[in-house]
Write a protein that holds these residues in place. Structure first.
Motif, PDB file in Angstrom:
ATOM      1  N   ASN A  85       2.701   4.329   8.820  1.00 20.38           N
ATOM      2  CA  ASN A  85       2.912   5.020   7.287  1.00 20.38           C
ATOM      3  C   ASN A  85       3.347   6.403   7.168  1.00 20.38           C
ATOM      4  O   ASN A  85       3.247   6.729   5.929  1.00 20.38           O
ATOM      5  N   TYR A 120      -4.329   4.982   6.972  1.00 18.59           N
ATOM      6  CA  TYR A 120      -3.650   3.833   7.283  1.00 18.59           C
ATOM      7  C   TYR A 120      -4.092   2.898   8.204  1.00 18.59           C
ATOM      8  O   TYR A 120      -4.249   1.754   8.161  1.00 18.59           O
ATOM      9  N   SER A 147       3.020   7.352   1.031  1.00 18.88           N
ATOM     10  CA  SER A 147       1.887   8.329   0.328  1.00 18.88           C
ATOM     11  C   SER A 147       2.830   9.503  -0.121  1.00 18.88           C
ATOM     12  O   SER A 147       3.496  10.189   0.552  1.00 18.88           O
ATOM     13  N   THR A 203       0.975  -1.170  -0.166  1.00 22.76           N
ATOM     14  CA  THR A 203       0.006  -0.015   0.086  1.00 22.76           C
ATOM     15  C   THR A 203       0.689   1.333  -0.032  1.00 22.76           C
ATOM     16  O   THR A 203       0.159   2.416   0.045  1.00 22.76           O
ATOM     17  N   PRO A 229      -0.281   6.796  -3.191  1.00 22.92           N
ATOM     18  CA  PRO A 229       0.479   5.916  -2.732  1.00 22.92           C
ATOM     19  C   PRO A 229       1.156   5.117  -3.576  1.00 22.92           C
ATOM     20  O   PRO A 229       0.997   4.518  -4.509  1.00 22.92           O
ATOM     21  N   LEU A 279      -4.871  -0.549   6.072  1.00 24.34           N
ATOM     22  CA  LEU A 279      -3.709  -0.780   4.966  1.00 24.34           C
ATOM     23  C   LEU A 279      -2.360  -1.143   5.737  1.00 24.34           C
ATOM     24  O   LEU A 279      -2.093  -0.548   6.766  1.00 24.34           O
ATOM     25  N   LYS A 314       1.508  -1.041   6.815  1.00 20.58           N
ATOM     26  CA  LYS A 314       2.318   0.248   7.202  1.00 20.58           C
ATOM     27  C   LYS A 314       3.588  -0.179   6.468  1.00 20.58           C
ATOM     28  O   LYS A 314       4.305  -1.310   6.940  1.00 20.58           O
TER      29      LYS A 314
END
Length: 226
Positions: A69, A46, A17, A14, A90, A51, A53
């Motif tokens: 994250n 996150y 970012s 994921t 991301p 999602l 990390k």
């Protein structure tokens, strides 16, 4: 399960970012700092979105996961008006690790750019999870070329540069890249790239920087205008 239900390509990576902010010069942020608000948004997204990390705080030695994250990578540019446009992207390591930069000589010309971009995609092979969007930045300085490439990878598919010559080059590169035969996930085929997007910027008389940034097939990004 989400990918099957929503008919969307999803990935267990994921990403880290990357956030592009276009801030109107008449905008005034109150009640806190913009960067801190962005980091907090990433943290909540996150954690609440379940999602993975994937960010480590110290890149060299300890490499301990920050567990939320953060921090995000933030790019802010000032524009006209009173709007605030935020684009969140991301970036997984598959595509990001295949980024490439070349400081070509002006004498290398267009052919040198073409050869470098095709070579970068060929070296990436299946690592960037094709079929993908190939972002190319030409001009500026070393960091500007890579930033242009990343921005180019965010353009909608299909789209063409407003300069007809650059648009023709995008089409030519797309054909060259798809002729490599890498195909979806490297299993072979005629679709390695969904599109090639090029952005340019003026550069020094003795330079020709070229950056390549590959947007994996998941192509996750979202923008909002406040």
């Amino acid at each position: 399960e989400i990918a099957r239900k929503e008919k969307l390509p999803l990935c267990q990576d994921t990403g880290i970012s990357v956030v592009f902010v276009e801030m109107g010069q008449d905008v005034h942020i109150v009640g806190g700092y913009l960067n801190e608000a962005i980091h907090e948004g990433v943290r909540q997204g996150y954690q609440n979105g379940n999602l993975r990390k994937s960010v480590v705080g110290d890149p060299l030695f300890d490499r301990v996961n920050t567990r939320d994250n953060t921090p995000a990578v933030i790019h802010v540019s000032v524009t006209e008006g009173n709007a605030l446009k935020i684009t969140v992207c991301p970036r997984g390591a598959g595509g990001e690790n295949m980024s490439a930069l070349a400081m070509l000589n002006p004498s290398d010309g267009v052919q040198g750019v073409v050869d470098f971009v095709v070579s970068a995609v060929e070296k990436a092979g299946a690592n960037a999870c094709p079929p993908m969007v190939v972002g190319v930045g030409v001009g500026g300085t070393s960091e500007m070329a890579l930033l242009l490439a990343k921005k180019a990878s965010l353009r909608s598919v299909p789209s063409r540069n407003t300069d007809a010559r650059v648009a023709d080059l995008e089409t030519s590169l797309l054909h060259r890249i798809n002729a490599l035969g890498i195909g979806p996930e490297g299993f072979g085929g005629i679709v390695t790239a969904l599109d090639v997007h090029i952005e340019t910027y003026p550069c020094h008389i003795s330079g020709l920087p070229v950056g390549v940034n590959l947007m994996c097939h998941a192509a996750r990004h979202k923008e909002a205008v406040l």
